[in-house]
Design an enzyme around this catalytic site. Structure first.
Site, mmCIF file in Angstrom:
data_model
loop_
_atom_site.group_PDB
_atom_site.id
_atom_site.type_symbol
_atom_site.label_atom_id
_atom_site.label_comp_id
_atom_site.label_asym_id
_atom_site.label_seq_id
_atom_site.Cartn_x
_atom_site.Cartn_y
_atom_site.Cartn_z
ATOM 1 N N HIS A 183 30.003 26.542 42.868
ATOM 2 C CA HIS A 183 30.409 27.876 43.320
ATOM 3 C C HIS A 183 31.349 28.525 42.304
ATOM 4 C CE1 HIS A 183 31.778 31.040 46.117
ATOM 5 N NE2 HIS A 183 32.970 30.818 45.576
ATOM 6 N N GLU A 184 32.321 27.767 41.822
ATOM 7 C CA GLU A 184 33.257 28.320 40.846
ATOM 8 C C GLU A 184 32.558 28.653 39.534
ATOM 9 O OE1 GLU A 184 36.003 29.343 41.835
ATOM 10 O OE2 GLU A 184 35.911 28.332 43.771
ATOM 11 N N HIS A 229 31.083 32.047 39.553
ATOM 12 C CA HIS A 229 31.958 33.145 39.137
ATOM 13 C C HIS A 229 31.970 33.282 37.613
ATOM 14 C CE1 HIS A 229 33.336 34.059 43.088
ATOM 15 N NE2 HIS A 229 33.944 32.904 43.277
ATOM 16 N N HIS A 252 30.896 36.537 35.454
ATOM 17 C CA HIS A 252 31.741 37.096 34.407
ATOM 18 C C HIS A 252 30.948 37.257 33.110
ATOM 19 C CE1 HIS A 252 35.676 36.819 31.855
ATOM 20 N NE2 HIS A 252 35.301 38.063 32.052
#
Length: 228
Positions: free
Chosen positions: A100-101, A104, A108
């Site tokens: 999940h991280e 991100h 980006h």
């Protein structure tokens, strides 16, 4: 007295209960699926590095950070920080959170618009968060300050609403990547999916709490339904 304002607890109370339930669901899901492994046997840190590599991202650092579920991606330094249970863990829950991280980080790298908008709002939201609490209490005695409270909580609500698609998109990317790369498969996907769904509920609860607080302010100001 505000502390015994029945209207406040009647309006905002359900959101508080939802937030408590959401936190319980997150901890419960993580603890449950921390006990079940994956076919790959990879740690969260290894999963993060593998997904980054597979997406051609070589400028993001992966490091550990203290705390329970304190995992986050810092776009300013392009650093993905994973909590001990995730960084070292080899479970379905650890893999899901790590992925999940990374979601991100992928957002980006690809210039995902909602993430860019959320980042742009950070300074205003920090100011809003700083004034929201004192204004909230002072507004009980000085009604004009409630207008300031509406603006402050409005900024927070806007940030939280933008956060919802950012978080759900990161989870969608995470599940797609761990399945595509063969890190998790079959019945193992259920644990990863339920872990991320439980985490997403905390963001929904936060939005509900802020929006209902604004509703309370508007009612106190007499802008909705009159002022008692």
């Amino acid at each position: 007295m505000f502390f015994f304002d029945f209207d406040y607890f009647l309006i905002v109370g359900p959101a508080f209960l939802l937030a408590i339930w959401a936190q319980f669901k997150v901890k419960s899901a993580f603890n449950k699926y921390s006990q079940t492994g994956t076919r790959s046997g990879m740690t969260g840190a290894q999963v993060a590095q593998e997904i980054l590599r597979a997406n051609g991202i070589d400028d993001v650092k992966v490091e550990g950070v203290r705390g329970f579920l304190s995992d986050h991606y810092d776009p300013r330094t392009k650093t993905l920080r994973l909590s001990p249970d995730v960084f070292q863990g080899r479970s379905q829950a650890s893999v899901a959170v790590a992925a999940h991280e990374v979601g991100h980080a992928i957002q980006h790298a690809q210039g995902y618009a909602p993430l860019k908008l959320r980042s742009a709002l950070v300074p205003a939201v920090q100011l809003g968060s700083w004034v929201a609490t004192p204004v909230f209490f002072l507004g009980m005695m000085l009604t004009p300050l409630l207008f300031v409270g509406v603006i402050a909580f409005g900024l927070i609500a806007l940030f939280q609403l933008i956060t919802l698609p950012v978080e759900y998109n990161a989870s969608s990317r995470a599940l797609s990547e761990i399945e595509r790369l063969g890190i998790v498969g079959g019945a193992e996907m259920e644990g990863a999916r339920k872990t991320l769904n439980a985490a997403a509920l905390t963001y929904v609860a936060a939005v509900a709490q802020t929006l209902l607080t604004i509703l309370y302010f508007l009612l106190r100001l007499g802008l909705l339904g009159g002022d008692d």
